[in-house]
Write an enzyme that holds these catalytic residues in place. Structure first.
Site: not given
Ligand code: PBG
Length: 340
Positions: A208, A261
């Protein structure tokens, strides 16, 4: 003129004997040789749960997406399920925030209520829950803070594990940790097993990245960090090899599925991860990747249906087995209409 040659054991043709356009001439021919086509069953719809009943709060920056109380969430999930999607991914949105994220693992917390409602109404629907602290901490970071305001890895693990168990207690089929703390998959697996949830799977947000494309999501979830950013725990966008290290570590810790992601801007990483593991690979087509297509389509600059399907096709072609997308319901319908 030479009609064909063999290079390195691979038969390669030459013009004019070879004409690539023969297989593109009609829809029937194109359909016959088509390779990566997204299936409705591999699409997962993210949903945002809020307290109350009859509550529907559209999210400005995510056209077509609303925060929903459990009763309305069940109705939207029912319609999505009827379109043949593979599952839903639940996020909770709450005002009940504190430094310890205690509402993240409350038995009657917002996600826990929504999961129970879904399991009651739609027992066949695969329910995945996002496990993170950012929507439940008053500082908006994904873990607990130490005395210096830094995100503290090891103390966060226990709270994340407790949150995952509370989701499983409510009936979640899969828990999906998105916090990016080291060691959280092992901590969550051990806690789930201790609580008798051996059958609950872990989909780890393994790779991520600290991405600008999460902007609209943070409006939806009310989870923007109050100070600083997430670069101290989410991955640095220039690094692809590190994604494979993260994936292999999560696999060793017991992850059942891994995730990359964002997706559309990280197709190379999806391909690398696909080649590095035999686990199912999920890819998250994130909020900003979705909203930029919606925004351009609203202005008449892009054909929404074609642009969205082309994006999802690219993610599947790169090697994703599961695609998490806000466009899941429309896409499932379009895919069926196209009957590819
Ligand atoms: C929580 C999380 C996030 C997303 C999914 N889980 C946001 C972040 O890390 O700030 C993003 C999902 C999206 O942008 O569609 N940590």
């Amino acid at each position: 003129m030479q009609a064909s040659t063999t290079q390195g054991g691979v038969f390669t043709g030459a013009f004019p004997a070879v004409r690539h356009r023969r297989l593109r001439r009609t829809e029937g021919m194109r359909r016959l040789v088509r390779q990566a086509v997204p299936r409705p069953a591999q699409l997962v719809l993210p949903m945002f749960a809020v307290e109350g009943s009859g509550v529907r709060q559209p999210v400005d920056a995510l056209p077509g997406v609303a925060r929903l109380s459990p009763d309305l969430l069940v109705e939207e999930a029912r319609a999505a399920h009827a379109q043949g999607i593979g599952g839903v991914l639940l996020f909770g949105v709450t005002d009940g925030k504190d430094a310890e994220a205690s509402s993240a693992h409350a038995p009657d917390g917002v996600v826990q209520q929504a999961v129970r409602a879904l399991e009651d109404a739609l027992p066949d629907l695969v329910v995945i829950t996002d496990v993170c602290l950012c929507a439940y901490t008053d500082h908006g970071h994904c873990g607990l803070l130490d005395d210096h305001g830094q995100v503290a890895n090891d103390p966060s693990l226990e709270v994340l594990a407790r949150t995952a168990v509370s989701h499983a207690d409510a009936g979640a089929d899969v828990v999906a940790p998105s916090d990016m703390m080291d060691g959280r998959v092992a901590a969550i697996r051990a806690a789930l097993d201790d609580a008798g949830h051996e059958d609950v799977a872990i989909m780890s947000y393994s790779a991520k990245y600290a991405s600008a494309f999460y902007g609209p999501f943070r409006e939806a979830a009310g989870s923007a960090p109050g100070h600083g950013d997430r670069r101290g725990y989410q991955m640095d966008p220039p690094n692809a090899r590190e994604a494979v290290r993260e994936v292999l570590a999560d696999e060793a810790e017991g992850a059942d599925m891994v995730m990359v992601k964002p997706a559309a801007t990280y197709l190379d990483v999806i391909r690398d991860v696909r080649q590095a593991t035999r686990l199912p690979v999920a890819a998250y087509h994130v909020s900003g990747e979705y909203s930029m297509v919606k925004a351009a389509a609203e202005r008449g600059w892009l054909d929404e249906r074609r642009a969205m399907l082309e994006t999802l096709t690219a993610i599947v072609r790169a090697g994703a087995d599961i695609v998490i997308t806000y466009a899941a319901v429309d896409a499932a319908r379009w895919i069926r209409e196209d009957d590819q």
